[in-house]
Design a protein around this motif. Sequence first.
Motif, short mmCIF file in Angstrom:
data_model
loop_
_atom_site.label_atom_id
_atom_site.label_comp_id
_atom_site.label_asym_id
_atom_site.label_seq_id
_atom_site.Cartn_x
_atom_site.Cartn_y
_atom_site.Cartn_z
N THR A 206 31.32 31.74 -43.88
CA THR A 206 31.48 32.63 -42.73
C THR A 206 30.41 32.30 -41.69
O THR A 206 29.23 32.13 -42.04
N LEU A 207 30.85 32.21 -40.45
CA LEU A 207 29.89 32.02 -39.34
C LEU A 207 30.01 33.23 -38.43
O LEU A 207 31.07 33.48 -37.84
N GLU A 208 28.93 33.99 -38.35
CA GLU A 208 28.96 35.20 -37.54
C GLU A 208 27.88 35.14 -36.47
O GLU A 208 26.77 34.65 -36.73
N ALA A 209 28.21 35.63 -35.27
CA ALA A 209 27.18 35.72 -34.23
C ALA A 209 27.30 37.07 -33.57
O ALA A 209 28.40 37.60 -33.40
N LYS A 210 26.16 37.66 -33.22
CA LYS A 210 26.21 38.91 -32.46
C LYS A 210 24.85 39.14 -31.81
O LYS A 210 23.86 38.48 -32.15
N ILE B 248 19.63 33.82 -38.72
CA ILE B 248 18.63 33.45 -37.71
C ILE B 248 18.58 34.57 -36.70
O ILE B 248 19.64 35.06 -36.27
N SER B 249 17.39 34.99 -36.28
CA SER B 249 17.33 35.89 -35.13
C SER B 249 16.39 35.30 -34.08
O SER B 249 15.32 34.79 -34.41
N GLU C 175 33.35 34.99 -37.04
CA GLU C 175 33.17 36.34 -36.48
C GLU C 175 32.28 36.19 -35.26
O GLU C 175 31.08 36.45 -35.30
N ILE C 176 32.90 35.69 -34.19
CA ILE C 176 32.12 35.40 -32.98
C ILE C 176 32.77 36.11 -31.79
O ILE C 176 33.87 35.73 -31.38
N ASP D 177 17.81 40.94 -29.89
CA ASP D 177 17.94 39.62 -30.52
C ASP D 177 19.35 39.07 -30.52
O ASP D 177 20.32 39.82 -30.48
N LEU D 178 19.40 37.74 -30.63
CA LEU D 178 20.65 37.07 -30.96
C LEU D 178 20.61 36.83 -32.46
O LEU D 178 19.60 36.35 -32.99
N LEU D 179 21.68 37.22 -33.16
CA LEU D 179 21.72 37.00 -34.60
C LEU D 179 22.84 36.01 -34.92
O LEU D 179 23.96 36.17 -34.44
#
Length: 403
Positions: free
Chosen positions: A312-316, A390-391, A275-276, A321-323
């Motif tokens: 699951t690998l998600e980034a947003k 991680i944020s 989910e990138i 912040d980057l999460l």
Amino acid sequence: MAERKLEALLVRYLKLLELSRDLSSTLDLNTLLGHLVHAAANLSHAEAASILLYDEPKNLLYFEATTTLDTPQMRGLVVPVDSSLAGWVLTHRSPVIISDTQSDPRHFGLIAQETNVVTTSLLGVPLITKDKVIGVLEAINKLEGAFNHDDQELLMALGSQAAVAIENARLFQQSDMIAELIHELRTPLTSLQAGATLISRPEIHKEQRSLIVDTMQNEIRRLINLTSDFLDLARMESGRSHLELNQTDIKQLLDECIVLIHGELNLKGQHLQLEIPDNIPMITVDRDKLKQVIENLLTNASKYTHKGGSITLEAKTTAHDLLIRIEDTGTGIPAEYVSHIFEKFYRVPGTENSGIGTGLGLSICKRIIDMHNGRIEVESQMGEGSSFTISIPLHNTRSQPVS
Ligand SMILES: Nc1ncnc2c1ncn2[C@@H]1O[C@H](COP(=O)(O)OP(=O)(O)OP(=O)(O)O)[C@@H](O)[C@H]1O
Ligand SMILES: [Mg+2]
């Protein structure tokens, strides 16, 4: 008048004596540096104070502690030795008093730009121990009037105490870690010794022999991982490793991590869900170190998840912040152990069955994320899975790399 001045100076020296006693009893490096900068500001009647430590192999200075509220932004900030006031103090091994910092060509203006700390006057002294310069102590902005010779003398005295205290704290930290390492080395070494003894016996069958060799190879791999992870952590903990910040394309970085974990996932028939979004902005981070964090978390997710499970690998990004979230459908972590998993060498009891490891992976992750002024959080449900988030602040430190 002269008498009053002398009395005031005496009071300051007594304060210094009291501080010195306090310093020599503190062996935790962070606490010590915190005390030191406050003492320096206090003694020299300055608005703020900072300690910059010297990284000799890379020939640069970096901020390690400051009294200002901007501490998180300034920590780890790199200052070039050849074009800064602190660098001048370091190379000349002598103190400096500047009453108009902005017009001094040695001033490293970028720091002010990046941190909103406007430096008008400055007093810097070298931190020297056993003839080695380990850093610079700076008092910034005299509250009234200008820094004078008395301030310089006092700060020099504090500086020489500080240098010894810093060295002691570093040595203590290292000896403490080395004790832990040696303890951890004993298990694989004992098992190797047992293997070597068994394998030399003539009555051992061929199959048994190959089983022993496999075990020995695993233990050797464990030893190699253990020592290299340990070195990484020791470098970071002793302040000899700091961030090399670069504008980073996060999507590309995640893609590289995915390629690296691909083989492991295939082997266990695990599914990776991504989910990138495409529009993650460029973010200033230490690219290699952040990659190490994500790889560690993905490896854990796979290692502690059964065959056929899913990850699951998600980034947003949010406003600030980057999460990055890594979630698995694995074993989960019992609630009573969750608070320990970021400790050095800690493995949840029974974890050995899920795969080999040193228990250093998450300590390294936490350290790296801390250095980015970020956070790492975990949620876990026994039998259902775990989720690590991680944020990292988007506008964290400087926007341009310094080298
Ligand atoms: N995704 C996860 N699911 C379940 N347990 C986990 C997960 N990640 C970590 N753990 C638990 O936390 C412990 C510490 O993790 P950490 O990554 O620090 O060490 P490790 O994986 O055992 O070894 P290594 O140093 O090789 O990474 C693990 O031993 C495991 O018990
Ligand atoms: Mg791990």
